[in-house]
Design an enzyme around this catalytic site. Structure first.
Site, PDB file in Angstrom:
ATOM      1  N   HIS A  51      41.540  35.479  40.366  1.00 28.77           N
ATOM      2  CA  HIS A  51      41.482  34.603  41.533  1.00 28.77           C
ATOM      3  C   HIS A  51      42.906  34.156  41.693  1.00 28.77           C
ATOM      4  CE1 HIS A  51      37.193  34.135  42.156  1.00 28.77           C
ATOM      5  NE2 HIS A  51      36.739  33.850  40.897  1.00 28.77           N
ATOM      6  N   GLU A 155      27.871  36.098  35.059  1.00 30.80           N
ATOM      7  CA  GLU A 155      28.096  35.138  36.153  1.00 30.80           C
ATOM      8  C   GLU A 155      27.017  34.875  36.852  1.00 30.80           C
ATOM      9  OE1 GLU A 155      32.478  34.792  37.469  1.00 30.80           O
ATOM     10  OE2 GLU A 155      32.140  36.737  36.837  1.00 30.80           O
ATOM     11  N   ASP A 181      30.209  30.478  39.358  1.00 26.42           N
ATOM     12  CA  ASP A 181      29.722  31.558  40.070  1.00 26.42           C
ATOM     13  C   ASP A 181      28.059  31.728  39.757  1.00 26.42           C
ATOM     14  OD1 ASP A 181      31.108  33.817  41.660  1.00 26.42           O
ATOM     15  OD2 ASP A 181      32.529  33.206  39.924  1.00 26.42           O
TER      16      ASP A 181
END
Length: 255
Positions: A51, A155, A181
């Protein structure tokens, strides 16, 4: 990473000896935060290249700063990025976090990207930074590479239900549940639904003799995670800083 003389114990070795380790999740560029984490006494930093930027030149600078202070660096790569995984390890990362591991097949891919044959498929070279630019023998370099920490990040509900087989995959050292997530995958249900799935995954991981890793927003959550059995705790530095700044920004209440 291959180092001269007698190196400090690796994160993998310290976990095997029963230690509980704390680190900080950072995004590039954060050289000063890397140094501050080391000075504060944290055990490692986790640099997020999923990210955050995946600039390996910047990452190398962060590894320099960390190594100068005796701090280990883990890197979270993106899903399906074995080439980035290779470059991170060649630069000297102590281990990798692989996101979106949904089943044992995904776990095997993560291990393959992290280790040399026969356990994995990592391309071999000693002339990289991790091989001290060709000044160590192939045997020394391979021996050092076995200390690479492989962390599978799960996730989804499906992954939580498969946590036992993921954790039990040869070469997987730890499992990290990504709560954000996971909540999205479940349609943002009541918090207890997510916490129940997290607990299920953690129990399955511990049952396979693997390390539970937890991402936390602050000290109280870290202590709770450790009491529940997590031995790798990583602080979400962005949240820690934003909470601190928000508290500083609030005007003091009148007596």
């Amino acid at each position: 990473m291959t180092v001269p003389g007698t190196p400090r114990p690796s994160l993998k070795r310290r976990l095997a000896e029963g230690e509980s380790l704390r680190g900080a999740l950072l995004r590039l560029p954060s050289e000063t935060l890397v140094e501050m984490a080391a000075v504060a006494g944290l055990d490692y930093v986790l640099v997020d290249c999923e990210h955050g930027p995946a600039d390996t030149a910047l990452l190398q600078q962060h590894l320099w700063a960390a190594q100068a202070h005796g701090l280990d660096v883990l890197v979270r790569v993106g899903a399906g990025e074995p080439t980035l995984a290779l470059r991170c390890l060649d630069l000297g990362a102590a281990g990798l976090v692989f996101p979106h591991v949904d089943d044992a097949q995904d776990a095997r891919r993560a291990v393959a990207a992290s280790h040399y044959p026969p356990l994995g498929e990592r391309g071999f070279a000693t002339y990289s930074r991790s091989g001290r630019f060709g000044t160590v023998t192939a045997a020394e370099h391979v021996a050092a590479s076995r200390e690479t920490l492989v962390i599978a990040m799960i996730e989804t509900r499906r992954a939580c239900e498969a946590a036992g087989e993921i954790a039990g995959t040869e070469g997987v050292d730890a499992v990290l549940v990504g709560p954000a997530d996971l909540a999205m995958d479940c349609g943002f249900p009541a918090p207890e639904v997510v916490s129940g799935l997290v607990g299920q995954a953690h129990r399955a991981t511990a049952g396979r003799g693997r390390t539970v890793m937890a991402i936390v927003p602050g000290l109280a959550a870290a202590q709770a995670a450790e009491e529940a059995g997590a031995r790798l705790v990583v602080f979400n530095t962005a949240q820690v800083l934003m909470d601190t700044f928000a508290a500083l920004a609030r005007p003091a209440e009148a007596p």
